[in-house]
Design an enzyme around this catalytic site. Structure first.
Site, PDB file in Angstrom:
ATOM      1  N   HIS A 122      28.246 -31.873 110.142  1.00 53.22           N
ATOM      2  CA  HIS A 122      27.832 -30.506 110.489  1.00 53.22           C
ATOM      3  C   HIS A 122      27.475 -30.347 111.965  1.00 53.22           C
ATOM      4  O   HIS A 122      27.366 -29.206 112.448  1.00 53.22           O
ATOM      5  CB  HIS A 122      26.632 -30.068 109.647  1.00 53.22           C
ATOM      6  N   ASP A 159      33.274 -34.365 101.329  1.00 49.96           N
ATOM      7  CA  ASP A 159      31.909 -33.897 101.090  1.00 49.96           C
ATOM      8  C   ASP A 159      31.972 -32.504 100.451  1.00 49.96           C
ATOM      9  O   ASP A 159      32.884 -31.722 100.721  1.00 49.96           O
ATOM     10  CB  ASP A 159      31.172 -33.824 102.424  1.00 49.96           C
ATOM     11  N   ASP A 242      28.241 -35.669  97.395  1.00 50.97           N
ATOM     12  CA  ASP A 242      27.409 -34.606  96.830  1.00 50.97           C
ATOM     13  C   ASP A 242      28.190 -33.615  95.983  1.00 50.97           C
ATOM     14  O   ASP A 242      27.618 -32.620  95.522  1.00 50.97           O
ATOM     15  CB  ASP A 242      26.633 -33.878  97.928  1.00 50.97           C
TER      16      ASP A 242
END
Length: 305
Positions: A122, A159, A242
């Site tokens: 990110h 992800d 995740d």
């Protein structure tokens, strides 16, 4: 196969209420301490240099991260991203692990996994966000281009959250192909299919509740063909776990068997085009048991000849 980590990555402590905690890395390292992983070559991650960081981040961003060392407690950079006294050193080691791993696989072949934190995908050129301080996978990709002269570096990101920082960094860099599957809508609200960069960005959103079949169909039908057509000289993986069905931050309902499957596909990609050269780095994953079992499945597949 090489495993890069460092004890300082446990010293980044955003506080007791943060899902991105030192317990994540402890769970990963405990999972990789089993006898079946005895063949891993365990290497202490070095620090990334300022030069390596500046290939993807602005000087102001690097100075802010390295200069934010609270004497105690935490400093909040944004709603989700905090720094503790050990955070800057942890971030240097996390980025440095990718550089060292890229050097190793390009010089001597093989594969590597970076068990590090904070995660990175990110982090934009000038902003820390989403638990991320430096963009580890981007630092590694830029190093492969600048120091080794590679012309085709692929970054595969599975992800559950879109790697907006990686996309921002390489949106106009045709030597890097960035492909991502991720849940939408979800933080950070980027990753639409029409975000294509200079034709080197391939986003494949999934909807909440999508599970194993949709995930595998998306990779087999859209993302893996683009990766093979690119014929990468090096495969880098933003390995976030995740999207697991037990993860508290999303709802894609995958299992550790799905991570084994995609890892096997990416391993085959590297074997077909990159002389087997692949480096994976830990991103998300916030249920400790799911994270541990998923990383074990991931590394098991990377160890396969």
């Amino acid at each position: 196969m090489r495993l890069y980590t460092h004890a300082h990555c446990l010293q980044h402590d955003p506080g007791p209420d943060q899902p991105e905690s030192p317990a994540r890395l402890r769970a990963v390292l405990q999972a990789l301490d089993q006898d079946r992983f005895a063949a891993l070559d365990r290497i202490e991650a070095p620090r990334a240099t300022r030069e390596q960081l500046l290939r993807v981040h602005t000087p102001q961003h690097v100075d802010r991260i390295l200069g934010t060392v609270p004497p105690s407690g935490t400093v909040r950079l944004d709603e989700d991203t905090l720094m503790s006294p050990g955070s800057a050193e942890a971030a240097l080691r996390a980025a440095g692990a990718m550089v060292a791993a890229v050097d190793a696989v390009l010089d001597r072949g093989g594969k590597a996994f970076c068990a590090v934190r904070p995660p990175g995908h990110h982090a934009t050129p000038d902003r820390a966000m989403g638990f991320c301080l430096f963009n580890n996978v981007a630092v590694g990709a830029a190093h492969a281009i600048a120091a080794h002269g590679l012309k085709r570096v692929a970054i595969a990101d599975f992800d559950v959250h879109h790697g907006n920082g990686t996309q921002d960094i390489f949106a106009s860099e045709s030597r890097v192909l960035f492909v991502s599957s991720h849940q939408m809508p979800l933080y950070p609200d980027t990753g639409r299919e029409d975000e294509r960069g200079v034709g080197n960005i391939v986003n494949a959103p999934l909807s909440p509740g999508d599970g194993s079949y949709a995930f595998r169909e998306l990779w087999d039908g859209a993302l893996l063909p683009r990766l093979h057509a690119f014929k990468p000289q090096l495969v880098l993986v933003s390995a976030g776990f995740d999207a697991h069905r037990n993860d508290p931050l999303a709802d894609l309902r995958l299992g550790s068997e799905d991570y084994a499957w995609i890892t096997g596909r990416l391993r085959d990609l590297a074997d077909a085009h990159a002389n087997g050269r692949l480096v994976s780095t830990l991103e998300g994953g916030y249920n400790l048991l799911a994270l541990a079992t998923s990383v074990a499945a991931h590394v098991t597949e990377l160890l396969e000849a």
